[in-house]
Enzyme design. Structure first.
Site, PDB file in Angstrom:
ATOM      1  CB  SER A 104      -0.955  -0.041   1.197  1.00 27.00           C
ATOM      2  OG  SER A 104      -1.969   0.908   1.088  1.00 27.00           O
ATOM      3  CG  ASP A 246      -2.645   3.991  -1.120  1.00 27.53           C
ATOM      4  OD1 ASP A 246      -3.464   3.892  -2.059  1.00 27.53           O
ATOM      5  OD2 ASP A 246      -2.725   3.293  -0.098  1.00 27.53           O
ATOM      6  CG  ASP A 248      -3.022  -0.687  -2.141  1.00 32.27           C
ATOM      7  OD1 ASP A 248      -2.997   0.493  -1.728  1.00 32.27           O
ATOM      8  OD2 ASP A 248      -3.576  -1.609  -1.503  1.00 32.27           O
ATOM      9  CG  ASP A 250      -5.984   0.638  -0.071  1.00 27.04           C
ATOM     10  OD1 ASP A 250      -5.207   1.611  -0.102  1.00 27.04           O
ATOM     11  OD2 ASP A 250      -5.962  -0.223   0.840  1.00 27.04           O
TER      12      ASP A 250
END
Length: 452
Positions: A104, A246, A248, A250
């Site tokens: 992440s 960010d 990833d 999410d």
């Protein structure tokens, strides 16, 4: 062995903490645990596997695929995609399991493994505990029951995932973004392709930064944890707003036309009012965490909306939403869950909906976000302390009580051990920033003294 799973899967320094052997072993264990739980009953199991672009994802992906296939699970390799895309595809393709390789917002040397159950929801805590137990049992010598011949899993590259995910996003957007100029900062991460594609298809004029991943530059001075470049680009290009993801994707943070940050609490407030207007905010309730600014709670109450609070971690927000049927929840950090359209935080979806609200109302994001006033909030990370004793230290309890007496009804204190990093977070809200800084500094010293 300490618990491997934190609040957001397994994380660590790739090839040191998170090794190929661990990734392989956990994947085999996950397959066996889901089989024993009856998930695979009556059919040949299928898993969706995706990753962010950090360099270590390549060898960890190979290890995960080897583990799953050796346990008899067919694998669909979707390549570099955001975490919410992997979750969506797990459900949309009818897979039994989803696996995302990402750390992440963490720095490039880290990586992580996150498992999704059928339907695209994160695995329950009890299943994660069982995976750890099975992994440890076999790591110390118990042999695996291994399929052979036609029983081993097959591995297929699935190249349609990105287009399917973007098509899904387009299908749930309430209005187009024509006439809106947006700067996107993709953190050199997993959304570097799909997020610009989605905003362009929706009609926005886009300027993209942080969208040239090379495996080494993920989250490096860019994205939702480093907003300076986005702020500057929004002002330079005269954009209506900026969106930061960010590694990833999410999570989503935003910047208004003046370059001012719009955090996850403010985004939730803007989306809550938009969803209520469309009769999409079930029970007129928003779910957030104990880290949400007190100003968010006051704003929701002023607007006649209910506010439900959970422990920190989007998985706990999601559990509360699923249990009670709520439609909107999230975290100050930018994890926003719109449960009718996603099973986890989705930064691209959140950014699209925020831009859609600007386009639909003709108001600036600054004006829309003014629905809530943020109370001064100071967050101090205290590293290298015994985070397990946060709730049991008498010395620390005394320091917290003294701080709460000083703040009174106009502030609050929260001490929280990180679920993903070896540190304790000290959060203080107060009527003014100087008081918040003073109290937070004293509490950080108390944490070091009591837990160091």
């Amino acid at each position: 062995m300490g618990r491997l799973f934190g609040t957001d899967g397994v994380r660590g320094v790739a090839n040191a903490d998170l090794t190929a052997e661990l990734a392989l072993g956990l994947s085999v264990a996950a397959a066996h645990v889901l089989a024993e739980a009856g998930t695979f009953e009556g059919h040949r199991p299928v898993a969706v596997v995706g990753r962010d672009p950090r360099a270590s994802g390549e060898f960890l992906e190979a290890a995960v695929v080897a583990g799953l296939a050796s346990a008899g699970v067919d694998v669909l390799l979707v390549g570099v995609l955001p975490t919410p895309a992997v979750a969506h595809l797990t459900g949309a393709l009818g897979a039994d399991l989803g696996v995302m390789l990402s750390a992440s917002h963490n720095a490039m040397p880290d990586n992580g493994i996150k498992f999704f159950a059928r339907g695209g929801h994160k695995l329950a805590d009890d299943l994660e505990d069982r995976i750890e137990a099975v992994y440890e049992e076999h790591r110390t010598g118990a042999p695996w029951d291994r399929p052979t011949g036609a029983g081993v899993g097959r591995v297929t590259s699935y190249g349609e995932g990105a287009d399917q995910y973007v098509a899904h996003l387009m299908s749930v957007l309430p209005n187009r973004l024509d006439g809106i100029k947006v700067v996107l900062d993709e953190a050199h991460g997993a959304a570097a392709r799909v997020s610009p594609d989605a905003f362009t298809r929706a009609g926005a004029e886009i300027i993209t930064i942080g969208a040239e991943p090379d495996g080494l530059n993920i989250n490096d001075g860019c994205g939702s944890t480093h907003l300076a470049k986005l702020r500057a680009a929004v002002v330079e290009h005269g954009a209506d707003l900026g969106i930061a993801h960010d590694g990833d994707a999410d999570r989503c943070l935003a910047v208004d036309h003046t370059g001012a940050e719009v955090d996850g609490d403010q985004i939730l407030a803007v989306l809550a009012l938009a969803m209520r207007e469309r009769s999409a905010l079930r029970s007129d309730t928003v779910v957030a965490t104990v880290m949400s600014n007190l100003g968010f709670k006051l704003a929701m109450e002023r607007e006649g909306l209910s506010f439900v609070q959970t422990a920190v971690g989007d998985r706990y927000v999601l559990e509360e939403m699923k249990e009670h049927g709520y439609a909107l929840g999230g975290e100050q950090s930018g994890h926003v869950i719109i449960l009718d359209h996603a099973t986890t935080g989705d930064g691209t979806l959140t950014g699209l909906l925020l831009a859609a609200r600007v386009a639909q109302t003709g108001r600036t994001l600054q004006d829309l976000a003014s629905v809530m006033e943020r109370l001064p909030q100071v967050l101090v990370n205290v590293p290298d302390v015994d985070r397990a004793r946060v709730k049991t230290s008498a010395e620390l309890a005394t320091a917290v009580a003294e701080a709460e007496r000083e703040l009174g009804a106009t502030g609050r204190v929260l001490l929280r051990p990180s679920g993903t990093e070896p540190l304790v977070r000290v959060m203080v809200e107060a009527a003014d920033i100087e008081q918040a800084r003073s109290v937070a500094g004293r509490l950080a010293d108390a944490v070091k003294s009591a837990l160091g």
